[in-house]
Design a protein around this motif. Structure first.
Motif, PDB file in Angstrom:
ATOM      1  N   HIS A 107      20.127  20.088 120.735  1.00  0.00           N
ATOM      2  CA  HIS A 107      20.952  19.633 119.615  1.00  0.00           C
ATOM      3  C   HIS A 107      20.083  19.311 118.402  1.00  0.00           C
ATOM      4  N   LEU A 108      18.991  18.592 118.619  1.00  0.00           N
ATOM      5  CA  LEU A 108      18.086  18.257 117.525  1.00  0.00           C
ATOM      6  C   LEU A 108      17.463  19.510 116.920  1.00  0.00           C
ATOM      7  N   LEU A 109      17.112  20.448 117.756  1.00  0.00           N
ATOM      8  CA  LEU A 109      16.509  21.692 117.285  1.00  0.00           C
ATOM      9  C   LEU A 109      17.489  22.483 116.417  1.00  0.00           C
ATOM     10  N   ARG A 110      18.759  22.508 116.800  1.00  0.00           N
ATOM     11  CA  ARG A 110      19.752  23.219 115.990  1.00  0.00           C
ATOM     12  C   ARG A 110      19.978  22.544 114.641  1.00  0.00           C
ATOM     13  N   ILE A 111      19.947  21.212 114.599  1.00  0.00           N
ATOM     14  CA  ILE A 111      20.096  20.491 113.325  1.00  0.00           C
ATOM     15  C   ILE A 111      18.952  20.858 112.382  1.00  0.00           C
ATOM     16  N   VAL A 112      17.736  20.868 112.906  1.00  0.00           N
ATOM     17  CA  VAL A 112      16.571  21.176 112.073  1.00  0.00           C
ATOM     18  C   VAL A 112      16.574  22.643 111.655  1.00  0.00           C
ATOM     19  N   ALA A 113      16.936  23.529 112.553  1.00  0.00           N
ATOM     20  CA  ALA A 113      16.916  24.959 112.244  1.00  0.00           C
ATOM     21  C   ALA A 113      18.016  25.365 111.274  1.00  0.00           C
ATOM     22  N   ALA A 114      19.071  24.592 111.165  1.00  0.00           N
ATOM     23  CA  ALA A 114      20.179  24.930 110.273  1.00  0.00           C
ATOM     24  C   ALA A 114      19.952  24.475 108.839  1.00  0.00           C
ATOM     25  N   VAL A 115      18.866  23.782 108.561  1.00  0.00           N
ATOM     26  CA  VAL A 115      18.629  23.250 107.214  1.00  0.00           C
ATOM     27  C   VAL A 115      18.684  24.330 106.128  1.00  0.00           C
ATOM     28  N   PRO A 116      17.977  25.447 106.238  1.00  0.00           N
ATOM     29  CA  PRO A 116      18.044  26.420 105.137  1.00  0.00           C
ATOM     30  C   PRO A 116      19.454  26.941 104.863  1.00  0.00           C
TER      31      PRO A 116
END
Length: 184
Positions: A107-116
């Motif tokens: 979940h944390l990884l998806r939040i960070v990866a969705a930033v752009p």
């Protein structure tokens, strides 16, 4: 004298706020008999509250607008499409099933990866809806803050190698390690 003063005041208001056009003259601040010939096109027919209304997207795209939007709208749309072309396959690959004890990490990884993608979407929306650009930029900044917090928690999760550890337990691991010399 009263009509002349109100026309002068309306003219000053129009020069500060800008002139507007409307097919419905019933919302005008002044009646038609207060205007001299040729002055009706200079008045804001919607009143002060018109600044709070969003323009229809089709009007903003197809009606006359500042020249910068002729280039900014397609460029922002192209940037959003390019960002989506790169980000969406990566985000979809991150949505695979993970081990039950590492769900928080995913979940944390998806939040960070969705930033752009999220930031590009907010910036595109600001170009399409220029009246609320401050609100959209604020929402983008809030998402950045959330993403930085998620990134810190992701790093702590990677150090502990388990979702169940608390922040205090992870920080105790950092305190036990020998201090390292960062600079030469």
């Amino acid at each position: 004298v009263g009509a002349a003063a109100s026309v002068g005041g309306a003219r000053a208001f129009t020069e500060v706020v800008g002139n507007g056009t409307s097919s419905d003259n019933s919302t005008s601040l002044m009646s038609e008999h207060d205007l001299s010939e040729g002055e009706e096109h200079k008045l804001c027919l919607h009143g002060i509250g018109a600044a709070l209304q969003l323009p229809r997207v089709i009007d903003h795209l197809l009606m006359p607008h500042p020249m910068v939007y002729t280039f900014a709208i397609p460029l922002a749309g192209l940037a959003l499409l390019a960002t989506a072309y790169i980000s969406v396959p990566h985000l979809s690959s991150l949505c695979r099933d993970v081990e039950p004890d590492l769900e928080c990490r995913g979940h944390l990884l998806r939040i960070v990866a969705a930033v752009p993608l999220v930031i590009a979407a907010f910036k595109f929306a600001a170009v399409i809806m220029p009246r609320i650009w401050k609100l959209l930029f604020f929402a983008a900044a809030v998402y950045e803050v959330v993403a930085f917090g998620a990134f810190m928690r992701l790093i702590m999760n990677l150090v502990s190698d388990h979702d169940g550890w608390t922040d205090k337990e992870v920080l105790s691991i950092f305190r036990q390690a020998e201090p390292t010399k960062v600079w030469a």
